[in-house]
Design a protein around this motif. Structure first.
Motif, short mmCIF file in Angstrom:
data_model
loop_
_atom_site.label_atom_id
_atom_site.label_comp_id
_atom_site.label_asym_id
_atom_site.label_seq_id
_atom_site.Cartn_x
_atom_site.Cartn_y
_atom_site.Cartn_z
N LEU A 155 70.46 64.52 62.88
CA LEU A 155 70.72 63.43 63.62
C LEU A 155 72.36 63.24 63.32
O LEU A 155 73.48 63.53 64.69
N ILE A 156 73.05 64.23 62.53
CA ILE A 156 74.21 63.82 61.99
C ILE A 156 74.51 65.09 62.95
O ILE A 156 76.19 64.61 63.14
N PHE B 270 73.59 65.74 65.63
CA PHE B 270 73.72 65.35 67.18
C PHE B 270 74.95 63.97 67.05
O PHE B 270 75.97 64.47 68.58
N VAL B 271 75.45 62.95 65.96
CA VAL B 271 76.31 62.16 66.24
C VAL B 271 77.39 62.64 66.34
O VAL B 271 78.53 62.18 66.90
N ILE B 272 78.25 64.00 65.32
CA ILE B 272 78.96 64.64 65.17
C ILE B 272 79.65 64.95 66.13
O ILE B 272 80.58 65.57 66.91
N SER C 129 78.62 64.84 69.49
CA SER C 129 78.63 63.62 70.22
C SER C 129 80.68 63.21 70.84
O SER C 129 81.23 62.72 71.27
N ALA C 130 80.82 62.80 69.55
CA ALA C 130 82.67 62.01 68.35
C ALA C 130 83.20 63.26 69.28
O ALA C 130 84.03 63.37 69.39
N TRP D 31 83.04 63.56 72.94
CA TRP D 31 83.91 62.23 73.37
C TRP D 31 85.70 62.69 73.22
O TRP D 31 86.34 62.05 74.45
N THR E 184 76.74 67.76 72.01
CA THR E 184 75.95 66.93 71.57
C THR E 184 74.05 67.76 71.10
O THR E 184 74.53 67.75 69.60
N TYR F 193 65.59 63.47 69.26
CA TYR F 193 67.02 63.01 69.43
C TYR F 193 67.22 63.01 71.47
O TYR F 193 68.43 62.41 71.85
N TYR G 210 69.05 60.11 72.05
CA TYR G 210 70.11 59.96 72.26
C TYR G 210 71.02 60.45 72.76
O TYR G 210 71.77 59.35 73.52
#
Length: 396
Positions: free
Chosen positions: A80-81, A83-85, A87-88, A91, A112, A159, A163
């Protein structure tokens, strides 16, 4: 073991994957056409509905136990970390490169979602099979490796279809709204300019809503986001196979009934194991065949491709080292070197092929996605080898 030994252990599985993918790419060419669109579609269906679920069920039923599940609790958090990083970073990348609106979802999706469904299943057993593998003999290495791969594939799939699916869906809808708005403005500008001005004024006045209405609208958007998760995609045949394998693995009575040379229902496990064994060659051949589409596309910004490569093969692996070492220091990750290697490896893979599938669902940036996939997988030959070598050196 020296760094050169680690490099050879890491390079051979990557080379194996490259060779298999090259065969798939060659067989997909028009002159040969053994892996044309229809064949790839049918083979993908077999993998999706039969081979992969059997593989997951057999792997998990044999290797997973309740103690192993408790030991690996950090793995879903780690993915999850990542994937989140990712996506950041995606962006930030679209803010810098400013791609067309229809490509924004593809760019963020590629940054992501990493290929944690196929590559770990190919590379990790191959690393265990190397004579000089730092993680012990093949039989011992694969007991842990099979469990790590199975959980990685299952969690990454969940995920990706929640997500990543939501992000790409929202951006696709936003792009459609922009296109519709431009069409309306173009039509109205020639004959209804005064009506358009009045509409815009009314919209401005209507936009001055109260705080309670804003909160209510925010709550509704949050609910809509939750309901937009494609539950059907979450309960894929593969994830059903994962659930089946987990139930059998953590329940000793069921495990003794199915797994083992004296198990009464061992024929079921044997059939699943044989069918699951075909997953790796089929998936790798299709992966290579799909990359052929990227050779036939052009016009994508080189800066955008380089940006995705930098995110996936520089920024994410470096942060992966920090995350895993910090988790190990805080006692959230056990001392097993192989486990820590897999956690780091989850940050250093090319984009997931499912991103291309999602782009096809929303009909946004399909050709450009193929180009990004092609170049990232070419670079992955060296990048995955390098990071795998470094990860081994760090954990041993």
């Amino acid at each position: 073991m020296g760094f050169l030994t680690f490099f050879m252990v890491a390079f051979m599985p990557v080379l194996l994957t490259l060779l298999l993918a090259s065969v798939g790419l060659i067989f997909a060419m028009d002159r040969i056409n053994l892996l044309g669109p229809t064949v790839r579609h049918n083979l993908n269906n077999l993998v999706y509905y039969v081979f992969n679920p059997c593989l997951m069920a057999a792997y998990l039923a044999k290797t997973i136990s309740l103690d192993a599940m408790i030991e690996m609790w950090f793995m879903p958090v780690n993915i999850l970390i990542a994937f989140v990083i990712g996506s950041a970073f995606g962006w930030v990348l679209i803010k810098i490169t400013k791609p067309p609106p229809h490509l924004q979802g593809v760019v963020i999706g590629c940054c992501t979602a990493g290929n944690l469904r196929n590559l770990p299943h190919i590379l990790i057993p191959a690393i265990c099979n190397e004579p000089k593998s730092p993680f012990g003999e093949y039989s011992i290495c694969m007991v842990d490796g099979a469990a790590y791969v199975s959980i990685t594939m299952a969690v990454a799939g969940i995920y990706t279809w929640s997500y990543v699916y939501i992000i790409m869906k929202r951006l696709a809808e936003k792009n459609n709204e922009v296109d519709t708005h431009h069409s309306v403005v173009t039509i109205g500008s020639s004959s209804e300019a005064s009506d358009l001005t009045e509409t815009l004024l009314n919209s401005t006045v209507g936009g001055l809503v109260s705080m309670s209405e804003k909160i209510e609208n925010g709550a509704l958007r949050f609910i809509n986001t939750l309901t937009s998760i494609n539950l059907r995609m979450l309960f894929t045949p593969t994830n059903i196979g994962v659930i089946t394998g987990l139930v059998i693995g953590v329940a000793p009575f069921l495990k003794n009934l199915v797994v083992g040379s004296n198990a009464p229902l061992r024929i079921i496990y044997s059939a699943s194991d044989i069918l699951g064994g075909t997953t790796v060659p089929c998936v790798t051949l299709v992966l290579g065949a799909n990359l052929l589409k990227g050779l036939r596309r052009s016009g994508l910004s080189a800066l955008l491709i380089i940006g995705v490569i930098m995110v996936r093969f520089v920024a994410l692996p470096l942060l992966g080292i920090v995350v895993v070492r910090a988790a190990h220091h805080l006692g959230m990750v056990g001392p097993k070197p192989f486990y820590r290697f897999v956690l780091m490896f989850q940050f250093a893979v090319p984009p997931a092929m499912q991103v291309g599938t999602i782009s096809q669902l929303f009909e946004t940036g399909e050709g450009e996605c193929s180009v990004i996939m092609l170049w990232t997988y070419i670079v992955a030959t060296l990048a995955v080898t390098f990071w795998s070598t470094l990860f081994m050196w760090l954990v041993i």
